[in-house]
Design an enzyme around this catalytic site. Structure first.
Site, PDB file in Angstrom:
ATOM      1  N   GLU A 223     -15.214  -2.314   2.611  1.00 34.71           N
ATOM      2  CA  GLU A 223     -13.955  -1.703   2.190  1.00 34.71           C
ATOM      3  C   GLU A 223     -14.093  -1.478   0.701  1.00 34.71           C
ATOM      4  O   GLU A 223     -14.052  -2.414  -0.098  1.00 34.71           O
ATOM      5  CB  GLU A 223     -12.773  -2.612   2.519  1.00 34.71           C
ATOM      6  CG  GLU A 223     -11.427  -1.905   2.445  1.00 34.71           C
ATOM      7  CD  GLU A 223     -10.904  -1.733   1.037  1.00 34.71           C
ATOM      8  OE1 GLU A 223     -10.775  -0.571   0.604  1.00 34.71           O
ATOM      9  OE2 GLU A 223     -10.629  -2.733   0.374  1.00 34.71           O
ATOM     10  N   CYS A 257      -6.845  -0.945  -5.195  1.00 36.20           N
ATOM     11  CA  CYS A 257      -7.809   0.131  -4.943  1.00 36.20           C
ATOM     12  C   CYS A 257      -7.188   1.349  -4.272  1.00 36.20           C
ATOM     13  O   CYS A 257      -7.755   2.439  -4.323  1.00 36.20           O
ATOM     14  CB  CYS A 257      -8.984  -0.382  -4.113  1.00 36.20           C
ATOM     15  SG  CYS A 257      -8.540  -0.935  -2.463  1.00 36.20           S
TER      16      CYS A 257
END
Length: 376
Positions: A223, A257
């Protein structure tokens, strides 16, 4: 923090991980993690860890990132508790064999899908959500019947200490371990064969992890960071857009993020958005955001100085204040596409910050070179 005998860090010329990893593999081979009873017990113990140590986790997140109690609960602890509850509620269903239809060749047989654990799983967590992105993957690994090695980020050192010292007290230590260290120790850990790796972090480190996994044909989840454009049409209400962008852009001091990191809009919309963003910032954080209890801090001095360097890209339209002693960078809004390209590339490398560049739509020749958000 002393880790002697409990959470080894690598000494030069030695491999402190090999013996512990071998014990974990042997524990998995006994089959003890495969029973529903064992999985449920470990999940219940993990839930108790979150409840019993709520204060320690809050204090650690405040020390690392300046997170308020509300932000820590909403983005970290409550999400983990909900994940534990979900797994306990659905564990029996998830473990059941799934019948499937047969074809001409298998007509006389019984066909079903049986879910088997991978074995020894490595979870490498980042520093920006150090509880959430460690515990939630752990819940899935436990529910699936795996043994697990947890590698918290050394950058969020207060949270790392709480996880290393307290979490093992709640889990079966023959099947679960917390291992500490920086990039060198993590590289050494990755030389070992795992049965599954779960990594959250930057594309740069993701390449290193994926290369290490490929040597053993280890399946992996990455990820990673990327770009998160926010397109604003001229028909949008500027204040509504500004409220939504400011709330998530500055949540966790911008160190998320998937937060919106640049705006695509017309010059006319930009002229309305900039004052609307200023109004939203004042509404959420007051006239002096540095004193607001709801605004976090940059994780460490290294990232603070790196972000200060990025502020030279473009023209600052809002904010511009910073305080190195507090690791505080005020809400920044920059304008102009040409000046922002260096900033855009730097922040693709997973540099989280409270800077929000605003791009003009008119005159932009988009070359498609900025990578998308990456998820493998």
């Amino acid at each position: 923090m002393s880790t002697k005998g409990k959470h080894p860090r690598a000494d030069q010329g030695t491999d402190p991980f090999e013996e512990k990893l071998q014990r974990l593999k042997e524990a998995f081979n006994t089959g003890k993690t495969k029973t529903a009873k064992f999985r449920a017990e470990q999940l219940q113990s993990l839930g108790r860890f979150l409840q019993d140590n709520s204060k320690q986790l809050h204090d650690a997140l405040d020390g690392d990132l300046g997170k308020s109690g509300f932000e820590s609960d909403m983005s970290e602890i409550i999400l983990c508790e909900n994940e534990v509850d979900l797994a306990l509620k659905n564990l029996q269903t998830w473990m059941k064999d799934e019948p499937v239809s047969t074809n001409l060749l298998t007509k006389l047989s019984t066909a079903f899908i049986r879910k088997e654990p991978f074995g020894l799983v490595l979870i490498i967590a980042p520093w920006n959500y150090p509880v959430n992105l460690m515990i939630i993957p752990l819940v899935g690994a436990i529910a699936a019947g795996n043994c697990v090695v947890l590698k918290p980020s050394e950058i969020s050192k207060n949270t790392e200490k709480v996880l290393a010292e307290l979490l093992p007290q709640y889990l079966d230590q023959s099947c679960f371990a917390v291992m500490l260290g920086g990039p060198e120790e993590t590289g050494q850990l990755l030389e070992h064969k795992f049965d599954y790796i779960f990594f959250t972090g930057s594309p740069r480190v993701g390449k290193i992890v994926m290369t290490a996994a490929a040597k053993h044909l280890t399946p992996i989840t990455l990820e990673l960071g990327g770009k998160n454009p926010c397109y604003v049409d001229d028909n949008c209400d500027p204040q509504t857009v500004a409220n939504r962008v400011a709330w998530f852009r500055y949540f966790n001091a911008g160190q998320t993020c998937v937060a919106p990191d640049y705006i695509l809009c017309s010059q006319e919309m930009q002229e309305q958005l900039v004052p609307a963003l200023q109004n939203a910032i004042t509404r959420f954080y007051g006239d002096n955001p540095q004193t607001s209890p709801n605004l976090g801090r940059i994780i460490n001095q290294k990232h603070f100085k790196r972000l200060q360097g990025l502020l030279g890209c473009g023209r600052v339209a809002i904010g511009g204040q910073s305080d190195e002693g507090e690791r505080y960078i005020g809400h920044q809004t920059g304008v102009g596409p040409d000046q922002q390209r260096g900033l855009l590339w730097e922040r693709w490398l997973h540099v989280h910050d409270p800077v929000q560049p605003s791009f003009w739509r008119s005159g932009i020749e988009w070359d498609g070179q900025v990578p998308r958000q990456v998820l493998l």
